[in-house]
Motif scaffolding. Structure first.
Motif, short mmCIF file in Angstrom:
data_model
loop_
_atom_site.label_atom_id
_atom_site.label_comp_id
_atom_site.label_asym_id
_atom_site.label_seq_id
_atom_site.Cartn_x
_atom_site.Cartn_y
_atom_site.Cartn_z
N PHE A 9 0.83 -1.20 0.00
CA PHE A 9 0.00 0.00 0.00
C PHE A 9 0.87 1.26 0.00
CE2 PHE A 9 -3.42 -2.75 1.93
CZ PHE A 9 -4.24 -2.70 0.82
N ARG A 10 1.98 1.21 0.71
CA ARG A 10 2.86 2.38 0.74
C ARG A 10 3.38 2.71 -0.65
NH1 ARG A 10 6.05 -0.18 5.26
NH2 ARG A 10 4.93 0.25 7.19
N HIS A 11 3.75 1.68 -1.42
CA HIS A 11 4.32 1.92 -2.74
C HIS A 11 3.25 2.24 -3.78
CE1 HIS A 11 8.39 0.86 -1.54
NE2 HIS A 11 7.91 -0.20 -0.93
N LEU A 12 2.00 1.90 -3.52
CA LEU A 12 0.91 2.29 -4.41
C LEU A 12 0.47 3.73 -4.18
CD1 LEU A 12 -1.36 -0.90 -4.33
CD2 LEU A 12 -0.07 -0.05 -6.28
N ARG A 13 0.69 4.21 -2.97
CA ARG A 13 0.17 5.52 -2.58
C ARG A 13 0.79 6.65 -3.38
NH1 ARG A 13 1.58 7.31 3.41
NH2 ARG A 13 3.62 6.79 2.52
N THR A 14 2.11 6.62 -3.55
CA THR A 14 2.79 7.73 -4.22
C THR A 14 2.38 7.89 -5.67
OG1 THR A 14 4.68 7.55 -2.71
CG2 THR A 14 5.04 8.69 -4.79
N PRO A 15 2.45 6.85 -6.52
CA PRO A 15 2.04 7.06 -7.92
C PRO A 15 0.58 7.45 -8.07
CG PRO A 15 2.46 4.73 -7.50
CD PRO A 15 2.96 5.47 -6.32
N PHE A 16 -0.31 6.91 -7.24
CA PHE A 16 -1.72 7.28 -7.35
C PHE A 16 -1.91 8.75 -6.97
CE2 PHE A 16 -6.02 7.65 -5.52
CZ PHE A 16 -6.76 7.30 -6.63
N ALA A 17 -1.25 9.20 -5.91
CA ALA A 17 -1.37 10.61 -5.50
C ALA A 17 -0.83 11.54 -6.58
CB ALA A 17 -0.63 10.83 -4.18
N LEU A 18 0.28 11.16 -7.23
CA LEU A 18 0.83 11.99 -8.30
C LEU A 18 -0.11 12.04 -9.49
CD1 LEU A 18 4.62 11.02 -8.33
CD2 LEU A 18 3.52 13.00 -7.29
N GLY A 19 -0.73 10.90 -9.83
CA GLY A 19 -1.68 10.89 -10.93
C GLY A 19 -2.87 11.79 -10.66
N VAL A 20 -3.41 11.73 -9.44
CA VAL A 20 -4.53 12.60 -9.07
C VAL A 20 -4.11 14.06 -9.10
CG1 VAL A 20 -6.09 13.22 -7.18
CG2 VAL A 20 -5.68 10.81 -7.71
N LEU A 21 -2.92 14.35 -8.61
CA LEU A 21 -2.43 15.72 -8.57
C LEU A 21 -2.28 16.30 -9.97
CD1 LEU A 21 -1.37 17.98 -6.70
CD2 LEU A 21 0.89 16.96 -6.89
N CYS A 22 -1.70 15.52 -10.87
CA CYS A 22 -1.51 15.99 -12.24
C CYS A 22 -2.85 16.12 -12.97
CB CYS A 22 -0.59 15.04 -13.00
SG CYS A 22 1.10 15.00 -12.38
N ALA A 23 -3.77 15.17 -12.73
CA ALA A 23 -5.10 15.25 -13.36
C ALA A 23 -5.86 16.48 -12.88
CB ALA A 23 -5.88 13.97 -13.07
N ILE A 28 -8.01 21.94 -14.10
CA ILE A 28 -8.10 23.39 -13.90
C ILE A 28 -7.75 24.12 -15.20
CG2 ILE A 28 -7.14 25.36 -12.65
CD1 ILE A 28 -6.70 23.54 -10.27
N LEU A 29 -6.74 23.61 -15.92
CA LEU A 29 -6.27 24.29 -17.12
C LEU A 29 -7.21 24.11 -18.31
CD1 LEU A 29 -2.45 23.49 -16.94
CD2 LEU A 29 -3.52 25.72 -16.63
N ILE A 30 -7.66 22.87 -18.55
CA ILE A 30 -8.43 22.59 -19.77
C ILE A 30 -9.81 22.02 -19.48
CG2 ILE A 30 -6.33 22.23 -21.09
CD1 ILE A 30 -6.83 19.23 -20.92
N GLY A 31 -10.24 22.04 -18.21
CA GLY A 31 -11.52 21.45 -17.86
C GLY A 31 -12.69 22.10 -18.56
N SER A 36 -19.54 18.63 -22.13
CA SER A 36 -20.38 17.90 -21.20
C SER A 36 -21.03 16.71 -21.89
CB SER A 36 -21.46 18.82 -20.63
OG SER A 36 -22.31 19.29 -21.68
N ARG A 37 -21.78 15.93 -21.12
CA ARG A 37 -22.39 14.72 -21.67
C ARG A 37 -23.38 15.05 -22.80
NH1 ARG A 37 -22.76 9.82 -19.15
NH2 ARG A 37 -24.24 8.35 -20.05
N SER A 38 -24.11 16.11 -22.64
CA SER A 38 -25.10 16.48 -23.67
C SER A 38 -24.45 17.09 -24.91
CB SER A 38 -26.12 17.46 -23.09
OG SER A 38 -25.47 18.63 -22.60
#
Length: 253
Positions: A9-23, A28-31, A36-38
């Motif tokens: 779990f410790r080694h999964l935490r860092t890449p997942f947090a970085l992915g969320v942070l970058c997403a 914010i930039l291109i959202g 939208s769905r419609s």
């Protein structure tokens, strides 16, 4: 079972947090440009349709896996981050804060390295001792492997600090661009968040020093043997053997 799962779990935490942070930064930039769905058409519409077919749980799992892959690709080692900071000349401002080895650990490692030269006829120079100590620092990866094989309890304690350092340093490093982005779209006061990222990064460096302290103590206490130290000590033994002279006594017959 929990003890065996925690390192994973410790080694999964860092890449997942970085992915969320970058997403989040991309959102914010291109959202506002994502339809939208419609309004979706073409490929984006097919993505929405795929989410309907797979279900919310499957879509969440797929997005989480994608974020993990992105974060794992972007994750940097402490050596890579320190190389970037060195190019920016930041370590010159406060060398003791930007070091991955504490002054106490460096002193203890140099004192231990000097023992490899004690039996030698000629006294070793400071450069020889420093070179051997630096070689042992480069051997930390091998030391970790030997701890896994023979002293798992010591390794788990080291791995805990190592995972904390990896998480804090990477999140602190990659969160720096977040605050100017939010400041651009919201309020300039958010630039103060850069200080929070720097503090988080420095906390990660402190955890890295604690993790390396365990490896240094493992070497100094001879819990594990350093290959470079053993090779240097064996040179004393080889030299003493080569200096032994054999005297043959005359025969009494």
């Amino acid at each position: 079972m929990l003890t065996s799962l925690l390192p994973g779990f410790r080694h999964l935490r860092t890449p997942f947090a970085l992915g969320v942070l970058c997403a989040f930064q991309l959102w914010i930039l291109i959202g506002e440009y994502v339809p939208s769905r419609s309004e979706a058409q073409g490929f984006i519409e097919r993505i929405y349709a795929l989410g309907d077919v797979a279900g919310r749980a499957a879509a969440t799992a797929a997005i989480s896996f994608l974020l993990y892959l992105v974060g794992d690709i972007m994750r940097l080692s402490s050596n890579q981050m320190m190389s970037i900071l060195t190019r920016l000349r930041l370590p010159k401002i406060a060398p003791h804060r930007f070091s991955t080895l504490s002054a106490q650990s460096r002193y203890g490692l140099n004192e231990f390295a000097a023992n490899a030269f004690t039996k030698r006829a000629d006294s070793s120079s400071t450069d020889d001792v420093s070179t051997l100590a630096q070689k042992m620092v480069m051997e930390f990866t091998e030391i970790r492997m030997r701890l896994i094989a023979n002293h798992l309890d010591v390794y788990l304690e080291h791995d805990r600090y190592d995972a904390e350092a990896d998480f804090r340093m990477n999140v602190g490093f990659y969160s720096v661009p977040l605050w100017p982005i939010i400041a651009w779209y919201w309020t300039p006061w958010m630039l103060l968040g850069v200080l929070a990222s720097m503090v988080l990064f420095l906390n990660g460096l402190r955890a890295r020093r604690d993790a390396n302290e365990i490896l240094v103590q493992a070497i100094v206490s001879r819990i594990v043997e350093s290959r470079f130290y053993t090779e240097e000590s064996d040179r004393d033994f080889d030299q003493s053997v080569s200096n032994v002279s054999i005297t043959r006594r005359p025969s009494t017959r």
